[in-house]
Design an enzyme around this catalytic site. Sequence first.
Site, PDB file in Angstrom:
ATOM      1  N   ASN A 217       0.851  -1.199   0.000  1.00 40.34           N
ATOM      2  CA  ASN A 217       0.000   0.000   0.000  1.00 40.34           C
ATOM      3  C   ASN A 217       0.886   1.248   0.000  1.00 40.34           C
ATOM      4  O   ASN A 217       2.112   1.152  -0.012  1.00 40.34           O
ATOM      5  CB  ASN A 217      -0.972  -0.020   1.189  1.00 40.34           C
ATOM      6  CG  ASN A 217      -0.254  -0.057   2.515  1.00 40.34           C
ATOM      7  OD1 ASN A 217       0.448   0.881   2.870  1.00 40.34           O
ATOM      8  ND2 ASN A 217      -0.397  -1.153   3.257  1.00 40.34           N
ATOM      9  N   ASP A 286      -4.649  -6.257   5.060  1.00 36.28           N
ATOM     10  CA  ASP A 286      -5.717  -7.089   5.613  1.00 36.28           C
ATOM     11  C   ASP A 286      -5.682  -8.503   5.039  1.00 36.28           C
ATOM     12  O   ASP A 286      -6.189  -9.435   5.641  1.00 36.28           O
ATOM     13  CB  ASP A 286      -7.081  -6.438   5.347  1.00 36.28           C
ATOM     14  CG  ASP A 286      -7.345  -5.311   6.354  1.00 36.28           C
ATOM     15  OD1 ASP A 286      -7.101  -5.539   7.555  1.00 36.28           O
ATOM     16  OD2 ASP A 286      -7.756  -4.215   5.937  1.00 36.28           O
ATOM     17  N   LYS A 296       9.436 -16.936 -10.009  1.00 38.27           N
ATOM     18  CA  LYS A 296       8.645 -15.835 -10.560  1.00 38.27           C
ATOM     19  C   LYS A 296       7.551 -16.377 -11.491  1.00 38.27           C
ATOM     20  O   LYS A 296       7.831 -17.226 -12.351  1.00 38.27           O
ATOM     21  CB  LYS A 296       9.577 -14.896 -11.335  1.00 38.27           C
ATOM     22  CG  LYS A 296       8.868 -13.670 -11.845  1.00 38.27           C
ATOM     23  CD  LYS A 296       9.821 -12.750 -12.582  1.00 38.27           C
ATOM     24  CE  LYS A 296       9.005 -11.667 -13.275  1.00 38.27           C
ATOM     25  NZ  LYS A 296       9.660 -11.129 -14.430  1.00 38.27           N
ATOM     26  N   PHE A 339      -5.132   3.742  14.453  1.00 37.71           N
ATOM     27  CA  PHE A 339      -5.406   4.744  13.434  1.00 37.71           C
ATOM     28  C   PHE A 339      -6.618   4.261  12.640  1.00 37.71           C
ATOM     29  O   PHE A 339      -6.965   3.070  12.662  1.00 37.71           O
ATOM     30  CB  PHE A 339      -4.211   4.906  12.486  1.00 37.71           C
ATOM     31  CG  PHE A 339      -3.229   5.958  12.937  1.00 37.71           C
ATOM     32  CD1 PHE A 339      -2.461   5.770  14.071  1.00 37.71           C
ATOM     33  CD2 PHE A 339      -3.067   7.134  12.215  1.00 37.71           C
ATOM     34  CE1 PHE A 339      -1.557   6.742  14.500  1.00 37.71           C
ATOM     35  CE2 PHE A 339      -2.164   8.114  12.619  1.00 37.71           C
ATOM     36  CZ  PHE A 339      -1.413   7.918  13.759  1.00 37.71           C
TER      37      PHE A 339
END
Length: 418
Positions: A217, A286, A296, A339
Amino acid sequence: MTELDAAKPLSGAHVVVCVGGGIAAYKAALIVRLLDKAGATVEVVMTARAQQFIGAMTFQALTRRPVFTDMFSATEEATIGHIQVADRADLVIVAPATANLIARLAAGMADDPVCSVVLATKAPVLLAPSMNVNMWSHPLTVANVKRLIDVAGHRTVGPGTGFLACQWVGPGRLADPETIVAAAAAILGPQDLAGQRIVVTAGPTFEPIDPARFIGNRSSGKMGVALAAAAARRGATVQLILGPSALPDPLGVVTTRVETARELETALAAAVTTADVVVMAAAVADYRPRTVATQKLKRGTLGKTTTLELVANPDLLAGLGTRRKAKGKRKGAPILVGFAAETADVIANARKKLVHKRVDLIVANDVSEADAGFGVDTNRVILVDAAGEVHVPHADKATVAHRILDRVVALLPRKHLK
Ligand code: PMT
């Protein structure tokens, strides 16, 4: 000194910088510049030897004030200048504190402007040593520094370790100007978190998909790092658990670097056992991929569309809240601060998190705003707790961090407050 703001302890402070005669004397100009920028009134005192390394004119220009250089000047001493300089000080910084200067200070001498100001002042004194590595480790210097700490109550910052001007490598470098100014701010700022052990989480988590890719994020770590640094400045013992971030470790803080939510969970579990306060500023993912490919993933093998199966990560903050509830709010349970990163109905959603996660305080930020939340240097938050809501206006993250900590201090059990 003007009324103290924890976010700006140097603002309005009168700081006397005493410059000793060493090669690092030129760095005193940077210290003066930083103090001036932080809003302090700065006055400079120099030894005669310091003037061999850097001119008084430089400091006069930086401070816009005369520099005190001469104990026997008819003009400087007409009003017993050295005593006035000593009396005006909220803080005296000696940088560089050379081996010779340290020895003379430890002997209580007052035969030059620096020694006489340091001996005469009632203000705290911060010594920033700088010298050859062998001089620093010499038993006489060790004893002199100990005497200045034990007998005179002076504090020290540094020296740092590295390549010295004398070609030796080791301890003896003047601490970075930023480090010296941070130490000054810590001395002048409130120590209302002294004795508290605070754990702060910050930054994103990266959840690997394969060796090359991850789910992450936009958190930079700036908000949590600002909180950790601010808490350390206010006297707390701080452990920072920091997800992947380009930021350096903050000064005076023990930093543990983690990558995934599960690594953060492990580090947090170890850290919280003795914590008085836990602040969860981290943007914990989450969900994580159910499996992590060891090689890969190749575009050719995945087809036109592909599906990534995700499993939920534990809600770490809610876990702490539930555990604390199960134990009962007995002595030793940490204050929990979460938060809330919201994009709509900020207060209502934050209040739901306050109740659902069983925490004491939620810091809500609207992360859809361009000048708040993820990545940027500023934030605008609402402190939501059982007593109501407090709006913290738009400011740099360091200032916002102090406003959050003001609320944390108010939540601490009374016995903790000094
Ligand atoms: O790092 P910056 O770039 O400075 O950005 C700062 C910030 C936007 C990341 C910060 O201000 C912030 O909002 N942090 C919390 C981000 C977040 O994950 O919010 P949330 O509303 O999804 O989570 C609520 C709370 O639960 C948070 O305290 C979070 O740490 C915690 N949580 C979330 C998920 C999870 N699995 N475990 C948790 O403990």
